[in-house]
Design a protein around this motif. Structure first.
Motif, short mmCIF file in Angstrom:
data_model
loop_
_atom_site.label_atom_id
_atom_site.label_comp_id
_atom_site.label_asym_id
_atom_site.label_seq_id
_atom_site.Cartn_x
_atom_site.Cartn_y
_atom_site.Cartn_z
N ASP A 147 -31.12 -2.94 30.96
CA ASP A 147 -32.86 -2.14 31.39
C ASP A 147 -33.24 -2.70 32.86
O ASP A 147 -34.08 -3.13 32.59
CB ASP A 147 -33.57 -2.90 30.26
CG ASP A 147 -34.86 -1.54 30.02
OD1 ASP A 147 -35.20 -0.44 30.82
OD2 ASP A 147 -36.26 -2.32 29.29
N LEU A 148 -31.98 -2.80 33.23
CA LEU A 148 -32.21 -2.99 35.22
C LEU A 148 -33.20 -2.32 35.57
O LEU A 148 -32.60 -1.26 35.27
CB LEU A 148 -31.28 -3.42 35.97
CG LEU A 148 -31.38 -4.16 36.92
CD1 LEU A 148 -32.02 -5.23 36.97
CD2 LEU A 148 -30.05 -4.04 37.97
N LYS A 149 -34.78 -2.39 36.11
CA LYS A 149 -35.79 -1.36 36.62
C LYS A 149 -36.64 -2.15 37.53
O LYS A 149 -36.36 -3.47 37.41
CB LYS A 149 -35.97 -0.25 35.62
CG LYS A 149 -36.69 -1.73 34.59
CD LYS A 149 -37.71 -0.04 33.66
CE LYS A 149 -38.31 -1.36 32.91
NZ LYS A 149 -39.56 -0.42 31.89
N ALA A 150 -37.39 -1.26 38.76
CA ALA A 150 -38.22 -2.76 39.69
C ALA A 150 -38.99 -3.20 38.37
O ALA A 150 -39.68 -4.54 38.86
CB ALA A 150 -38.83 -1.42 40.65
N GLU A 151 -39.54 -2.64 37.35
CA GLU A 151 -40.64 -3.26 36.34
C GLU A 151 -40.22 -4.47 36.09
O GLU A 151 -40.54 -5.67 35.80
CB GLU A 151 -40.94 -2.54 35.58
CG GLU A 151 -41.78 -1.00 35.95
CD GLU A 151 -41.18 -0.74 36.12
OE1 GLU A 151 -39.42 -0.08 36.64
OE2 GLU A 151 -41.71 0.89 35.78
N ASN A 152 -39.10 -4.88 36.07
CA ASN A 152 -37.86 -6.15 35.71
C ASN A 152 -37.88 -6.97 36.44
O ASN A 152 -36.59 -7.89 36.20
CB ASN A 152 -37.16 -5.86 34.16
CG ASN A 152 -37.28 -5.06 33.19
OD1 ASN A 152 -38.05 -5.26 32.80
ND2 ASN A 152 -36.62 -4.44 32.29
N VAL A 153 -37.74 -7.28 37.18
CA VAL A 153 -37.68 -8.07 39.13
C VAL A 153 -38.59 -8.51 39.21
O VAL A 153 -39.89 -7.96 39.43
CB VAL A 153 -37.14 -7.31 40.14
CG1 VAL A 153 -37.07 -8.30 41.30
CG2 VAL A 153 -35.73 -6.28 39.20
N LEU A 154 -38.68 -9.84 38.87
CA LEU A 154 -40.28 -10.49 39.15
C LEU A 154 -40.48 -11.13 40.64
O LEU A 154 -39.24 -11.70 41.15
CB LEU A 154 -40.44 -11.43 38.04
CG LEU A 154 -40.67 -11.02 36.96
CD1 LEU A 154 -40.96 -12.49 36.14
CD2 LEU A 154 -41.74 -9.53 37.19
N LEU A 155 -41.20 -11.48 41.54
CA LEU A 155 -41.34 -11.98 42.90
C LEU A 155 -42.31 -13.77 43.06
O LEU A 155 -42.98 -13.51 42.63
CB LEU A 155 -42.07 -11.09 42.89
CG LEU A 155 -41.66 -9.75 43.70
CD1 LEU A 155 -42.44 -8.48 44.57
CD2 LEU A 155 -40.02 -9.48 44.25
#
Length: 211
Positions: A48-56
């Motif tokens: 489920d790789l997507k921009a919402e699942n990448v944290l900064l």
């Protein structure tokens, strides 16, 4: 996981016109993170790789999150469910829709990364004009992808990443690269930006978020 001060990559992209130097660093770090997951023994598939699942974090370094659909891959089978149920439809590959009994492979995540690169380049939502998920399913299985007219054509680095993006979301899974190959391509782009370029990009982003 420690508190991630700058939220998700999706939120940042939608709020701020992030300078390219920082976008490329984040894309490269995602590819490195996914390389790490895929190199584990047993292998970890995100699904489920997507921009919402990448944290900064505070310096806009990335951490891949939300492993609710992740799989431990042992030899030819996946422990837990045998299909990646619940994956975000906009980021799921065509083979996911064609075979209800599909066993996820690393190339599933690579396809999702291709769509994620499109998000990073365009700062848009994939298939944002689709009326429903059934239309997305039909479009993807027939070979359609997120809108390429939103991808700039006058920037050399964008052209380089765009080529990688389109290889990642190839209709044929075997034509997709590994994440290590993605990282090798992206380092050539990120290396064109100096530490000063990255620092200035972070300053610009933080100023823009305050306004």
């Amino acid at each position: 996981m420690p508190y991630m001060e700058n939220g998700s990559l999706a939120g940042l992209l939608w709020d701020v016109d992030v300078p390219w130097a920082l976008r490329w660093r984040m894309a490269h770090e995602i590819s490195l993170g996914m390389t790490f997951l895929h190199c584990q023994n047993p292998q970890i598939l995100h699904c489920d790789l997507k921009a919402e699942n990448v944290l900064l974090d505070g310096d806009f370094h990335v951490k891949i999150s939300d492993f609710g659909l992740s799989k431990w891959k042992l030899k030819s089978r996946v422990v837990t469910q045998t299909s990646p149920e619940g994956s975000t439809i906009t980021h799921a590959p065509p083979e996911y829709f064609l075979d209800i009994n599909l066993v996820p492979t690393p190339l599933f995540d690579v396809y999702s990364f291709g769509v994620l690169l499109w998000e990073i380049i365009t700062r848009a939502e994939p298939y944002g004009n689709a009326m429903n998920s059934a239309l997305i399913r039909l479009a993807v299985t027939s070979g359609q992808r997120p809108d390429m007219t939103l991808v700039p054509t006058d920037l050399p680095d964008v052209a380089t990443v765009s080529q990688l993006m389109q290889t990642c979301w190839s209709q044929t899974p075997e034509d997709r690269p590994t994440f290590q190959e993605c990282a090798d391509h992206l380092i050539t782009v990120t290396s064109r930006s100096s530490k000063e370029d990255i620092l200035q990009a972070i300053i610009d982003v933080m100023k823009a978020r305050k306004n």
